[in-house]
Design a protein around this motif. Structure first.
Motif, PDB file in Angstrom:
ATOM      1  N   LEU A 244      50.358  55.494  42.242  1.00 22.99           N
ATOM      2  CA  LEU A 244      50.563  54.051  42.250  1.00 22.99           C
ATOM      3  C   LEU A 244      51.214  53.627  43.562  1.00 22.99           C
TER       4      LEU A 244
ATOM      5  N   GLN B 138      53.054  50.343  45.322  1.00 22.13           N
ATOM      6  CA  GLN B 138      53.709  49.091  44.982  1.00 22.13           C
ATOM      7  C   GLN B 138      54.302  48.452  46.237  1.00 22.13           C
TER       8      GLN B 138
ATOM      9  N   GLU C 182      57.048  46.270  47.683  1.00 21.87           N
ATOM     10  CA  GLU C 182      58.394  45.895  47.267  1.00 21.87           C
ATOM     11  C   GLU C 182      59.093  45.135  48.386  1.00 21.87           C
TER      12      GLU C 182
ATOM     13  N   LEU D 202      54.371  58.053  43.436  1.00 23.64           N
ATOM     14  CA  LEU D 202      54.727  56.642  43.611  1.00 23.64           C
ATOM     15  C   LEU D 202      54.980  56.383  45.087  1.00 23.64           C
TER      16      LEU D 202
ATOM     17  N   GLU E 103      56.048  53.373  47.571  1.00 19.63           N
ATOM     18  CA  GLU E 103      56.587  52.018  47.702  1.00 19.63           C
ATOM     19  C   GLU E 103      56.534  51.603  49.170  1.00 19.63           C
TER      20      GLU E 103
ATOM     21  N   LYS F 190      50.502  41.666  47.558  1.00 21.81           N
ATOM     22  CA  LYS F 190      50.274  42.459  46.339  1.00 21.81           C
ATOM     23  C   LYS F 190      48.814  42.851  46.181  1.00 21.81           C
TER      24      LYS F 190
ATOM     25  N   GLU G 241      47.618  46.350  47.263  1.00 22.28           N
ATOM     26  CA  GLU G 241      48.104  47.574  46.625  1.00 22.28           C
ATOM     27  C   GLU G 241      46.974  48.519  46.233  1.00 22.28           C
TER      28      GLU G 241
ATOM     29  N   GLU H  29      46.332  52.149  47.821  1.00 16.29           N
ATOM     30  CA  GLU H  29      46.451  53.232  46.831  1.00 16.29           C
ATOM     31  C   GLU H  29      45.228  54.136  46.832  1.00 16.29           C
TER      32      GLU H  29
ATOM     33  N   LYS I  27      53.516  53.013  33.067  1.00 12.37           N
ATOM     34  CA  LYS I  27      53.748  51.895  33.988  1.00 12.37           C
ATOM     35  C   LYS I  27      52.531  51.674  34.885  1.00 12.37           C
ATOM     36  N   ALA I  28      51.970  52.769  35.398  1.00 14.62           N
ATOM     37  CA  ALA I  28      50.812  52.668  36.286  1.00 14.62           C
ATOM     38  C   ALA I  28      49.624  52.035  35.567  1.00 14.62           C
TER      39      ALA I  28
ATOM     40  N   GLN J 259      49.802  48.351  35.482  1.00 15.50           N
ATOM     41  CA  GLN J 259      49.465  47.765  36.779  1.00 15.50           C
ATOM     42  C   GLN J 259      47.958  47.747  36.997  1.00 15.50           C
TER      43      GLN J 259
ATOM     44  N   ARG K  75      45.418  44.344  37.575  1.00 13.63           N
ATOM     45  CA  ARG K  75      44.472  44.196  38.689  1.00 13.63           C
ATOM     46  C   ARG K  75      43.054  43.955  38.174  1.00 13.63           C
TER      47      ARG K  75
END
Length: 471
Positions: A37, A39, A41, A70, A72, A80, A83, A87, A162-163, A166, A170
């Motif tokens: 993932l 992100q 930030e 992860l 960031e 956003k 991402e 990724e 969590k991924a 997300q 999308r």
């Protein structure tokens, strides 16, 4: 810049395969869990690297561990919507590392570390550092980057959840647009290190086979990196609206596939199906005995109605091959209103793993829900046929129409000159398995010979034509 990394880092290692005999450990993959993932930030400590869980030198040879990556990032002009684009490059950049193999994407990643890499002193912290360097080099918009790699099962499980949230956010955004709303599609050749003739065509109604890139992602990627692996394709003339054939798509695919593929139907498994890479989430396959289509994903562990597992089927149609009766696809494409529309969409689906069926429940027509069996309902072709008959699946009415037009014992072979049906049809690797199915296949042979197979099965090593072929 990689002087602290104990193994080579170079694009030349893309496509490196680490076989089980040379493998130290496996990370994520079909026998474990994992995800990656990116992100954007607001406050990222540049250069921060964290490993949560066992390092490679604490693992045992042959171990299988979960994996979470992860990344960031922070930058004044980072948005956003970038991402997903950034990724997806995790796959490519991980494979720059000699002795580290990365396959697939999102929560389907599958990685291996070689024995040689471990012997050289390679650790996951080196992978994290390499990624932080490469991402900043590839994307100048990134001003700060932090990489966290997880192998602790509880942490990875939490991270995967969590991924997935997300990913879903999308994908939902992309469903607001349709093919008719745009003049430009996109092509992606990111997987050509593994599948040299594969060109993935991404439209609003057809996400990339990997499931990780939608039309919005491609638009952002093409603007950010015009010379990168994702590029614009003007739609051009509509040649086959229902099948999804466009003049400029054909032209671009022919150019980018080195002339191997000349035509593509975006919404059909027959005639000119979209080529398959190796990162696809699922495979749609034709079942001639039922004149229906089944779909299997890489998480399914059993055998398909064709009698082979996902791995064998994927091996026959991946690598950029265009094989009639088979096409790789993303699970998100099954939520598209154009999902295999040329073939009948869900009214042509006669088998699905239960997990896939549940995941797309809201997109299967209500009157079809109980008519599509899963592995829990049936275990073979005879059972599938009985199930379809009992439930009144539309395919059974279709079969009656076909049978009225073509007698059951018809098996026509038209040969313009004498040739052997047992020679000349070969595919690389693996056990003999069906590689093409259709009610009628027209196959050219040498010397301009045309062979027409009706109700035939084409296998990897020979052609078998059976009369009255019943499940």
């Amino acid at each position: 810049m990689f002087e602290d990394i104990p193994v080579d880092v170079s694009p030349m290692y893309e496509g490196e395969r680490i076989r089980s005999a040379n493998m130290f450990v496996e990370l994520a993959g079909p026998k474990s869990m994992g995800a990656e993932l990116v992100q954007v930030e607001e406050d990222v400590e540049d250069g921060k690297i964290e490993i949560i869980g066992p390092e490679l030198d604490a693992m045992q040879e042959g171990d299988i561990h979960p994996l979470g990556i992860l990344i960031e990032i922070q930058g004044e002009h980072l948005e956003k919507e970038l991402e997903g684009v950034i990724e997806r490059r995790t796959h490519e950049l991980c494979n720059y590392v000699k002795g580290f193999m990365h396959l697939n994407q999102r929560d389907a990643i599958w990685c291996r570390v070689s024995k040689e890499a471990l012997a050289a002193g390679f650790k996951l912290e080196h992978l994290a550092k390499t990624l932080s360097i490469l991402f900043k080099e590839e994307f100048p918009l990134i001003e700060s980057i932090a990489v966290t790699i997880m192998t602790e099962p509880a942490k990875v499980e939490e991270f995967v959840s969590k991924a997935k949230d997300q990913y879903q956010t999308r994908d939902a955004r992309a469903r607001e647009l349709s093919d008719e709303d745009v003049d430009v599609f996109y092509g992606c050749v990111m997987c050509q290190s593994f599948a040299p003739t594969h060109v993935c065509v991404v439209t609003p109604d057809r996400t990339a086979l990997c499931g990780a890139i939608n039309w919005f992602d491609c638009r952002a990627a093409a603007k950010m990196d015009p010379d990168g692996p994702i590029f614009e394709i003007e739609k051009g003339d509509v040649l086959e609206e229902v099948k999804g054939e466009y003049s400029n798509v054909n032209t671009m695919v022919a150019e980018r596939s080195q002339g191997t593929v000349e035509r593509v139907y975006l919404h059909s498994v027959f005639e000119y199906p979209h080529t398959s890479c190796g990162c696809f989430e699922a495979v749609a396959f034709y079942i001639p005995e039922l004149d229906g289509i089944g779909i299997v994903d890489r998480d399914f562990r059993g055998e398909t109605p064709l009698g082979i597992p996902f791995s064998a089927m994927a091996g026959q149609c991946s690598g950029g091959k265009q094989v009639e009766g088979f096409t790789g696809l993303s699970l998100e494409y099954m939520r598209s209103p154009k999902f295999l529309q040329a073939d009948g969409a869900f009214e042509r689906i006669v088998w699905l793993p239960k997990e896939i069926k549940e995941s797309v429940k809201d997109y299967i027509p209500e009157d079809m829900w109980d008519k599509i069996p899963t592995e829990e309902d049936v275990s073979g072709l005879k059972e599938i046929r009985s199930f379809l008959e009992n439930k009144g699946h539309p395919i059974m009415e279709r079969s009656k129409i076909v049978q009225s037009e073509t007698s059951e014992d018809e098996a026509e072979v038209a040969v313009e000159e004498e040739t052997s049906l047992m020679e000349g049809i070969q595919m690389e690797g693996g056990p003999m398995a069906p590689v093409a199915y259709a009610p009628e296949l027209t196959m050219p042979s040498s010397g301009g010979v045309k062979i027409i197979f009706k109700n035939a099965k084409v296998y990897a090593e020979k052609v078998i034509i059976k009369k009255n072929d019943k499940p």
